[in-house]
Write an enzyme that holds these catalytic residues in place. Structure first.
Site, PDB file in Angstrom:
ATOM      1  N   ASP A 167      39.740  45.223  42.949  1.00  0.00           N
ATOM      2  CA  ASP A 167      38.908  44.253  43.651  1.00  0.00           C
ATOM      3  C   ASP A 167      38.516  44.896  44.968  1.00  0.00           C
ATOM      4  O   ASP A 167      39.387  45.264  45.766  1.00  0.00           O
ATOM      5  CB  ASP A 167      39.678  42.960  43.922  1.00  0.00           C
ATOM      6  CG  ASP A 167      40.004  42.210  42.638  1.00  0.00           C
ATOM      7  OD1 ASP A 167      39.191  42.273  41.699  1.00  0.00           O
ATOM      8  OD2 ASP A 167      41.068  41.572  42.568  1.00  0.00           O
ATOM      9  N   ASP A 177      37.218  33.056  34.620  1.00  0.00           N
ATOM     10  CA  ASP A 177      38.363  32.626  35.423  1.00  0.00           C
ATOM     11  C   ASP A 177      38.645  31.181  35.037  1.00  0.00           C
ATOM     12  O   ASP A 177      37.778  30.320  35.193  1.00  0.00           O
ATOM     13  CB  ASP A 177      38.043  32.687  36.921  1.00  0.00           C
ATOM     14  CG  ASP A 177      37.731  34.104  37.390  1.00  0.00           C
ATOM     15  OD1 ASP A 177      38.290  35.052  36.802  1.00  0.00           O
ATOM     16  OD2 ASP A 177      36.934  34.261  38.327  1.00  0.00           O
TER      17      ASP A 177
END
Length: 253
Positions: free
Chosen positions: A13, A132
């Site tokens: 990330d 997600d």
């Protein structure tokens, strides 16, 4: 050991040019230079690499595209890039910079036809649909905006639709499990694997080697993705692959 080799995928990330890692999508801390980490993972035997631009503002995008190019030059494994992909021009920019696949998430939920456009132009193998999702009293629901906003979409319905629109893989992150290191969401993974015909990538929850084994055996996942256990040296990829191989999982050593 039957079937296709299971894949181990480190995920980076990236925020403002640095790799970061949090717990349940918050409390980010720095974890190093993405280019160096990417090269180290490629050299260590990772099967693929995922790079997510988690602050994909315009200024961030330019920095991020340059970084994608720098990473692509250093690695020799498939490279998936996501974050801030809203239109075909974004996909072209990242593929041109050296990505092999792109990961779409919020934008695909808001504009599902984006999946059709990407796969229509570049092929299914280029499009990873990242989801997600969080389990609450009503079931598994999809979230957008980096896990900040719940939608009315059920995980299993949306995964099926994404597949039907051409997505070549589903990357499922359990927000309940993310960064907690208590194992992957194996029941949900197994159901996705049973209901879909495309590969399912497990994400969220890796804390030990046995968690990866469970994701492949109980969760029936095709690949398992993790971040902090790799970034902070808690699990070494060669050791993990040897462990999985010893437990009967087909991995590429």
């Amino acid at each position: 050991m039957e079937g296709l080799a299971k894949r181990i995928i480190p995920c980076l990330d990236v925020k403002d040019g640095m790799t970061v890692k949090g717990t349940n999508f918050i409390n980010l801390r720095q974890a190093g230079d993405p280019v160096e980490l990417g090269k180290a993972y490629s050299d260590a035997g990772a099967d693929e690499l995922v790079f997510l631009d988690i602050t994909a503002s315009y200024e961030g995008r330019k920095t991020f595209t340059d970084m994608v190019s720098r990473v692509a030059k250093e690695i020799n494994i498939p490279f998936t890039v996501g974050g801030g992909i809203n239109e075909l021009a974004d996909v072209e920019r990242l593929l041109y910079a050296g990505a092999d696949k792109v990961s779409v998430n919020s934008a695909a939920i808001h504009h599902p036809e984006l999946i059709n456009q990407i796969t229509g132009k570049f092929g299914s193998q280029v499009c990873v649909c990242a989801i997600d999702a969080k389990l609450d009293a009503e079931g598994w629901f999809c979230y957008v905006k980096g896990g900040r906003e719940r939608t009315a979409l059920n995980l299993f319905d949306w995964a099926k639709e994404a597949q039907d629109r051409g997505a070549g893989e589903i990357l499922f992150t359990s927000m309940n499990h993310d960064g907690v290191k208590h194992g992957f969401a194996n029941e949900a993974l197994a159901r996705l694997s049973d209901e879909l015909s495309v590969p399912v990538i497990a994400s969220g929850g890796a804390g030990s080697m046995s968690h990866f084994l469970d994701a492949f055996v109980e969760g029936k996942a095709d690949a398992a993705l993790a971040a902090s256990v790799f970034h902070f040296g808690e699990i070494q990829i060669p050791d993990l692959k040897k462990y999985l191989r010893q437990h009967g999982v087909n991995v590429r050593l």
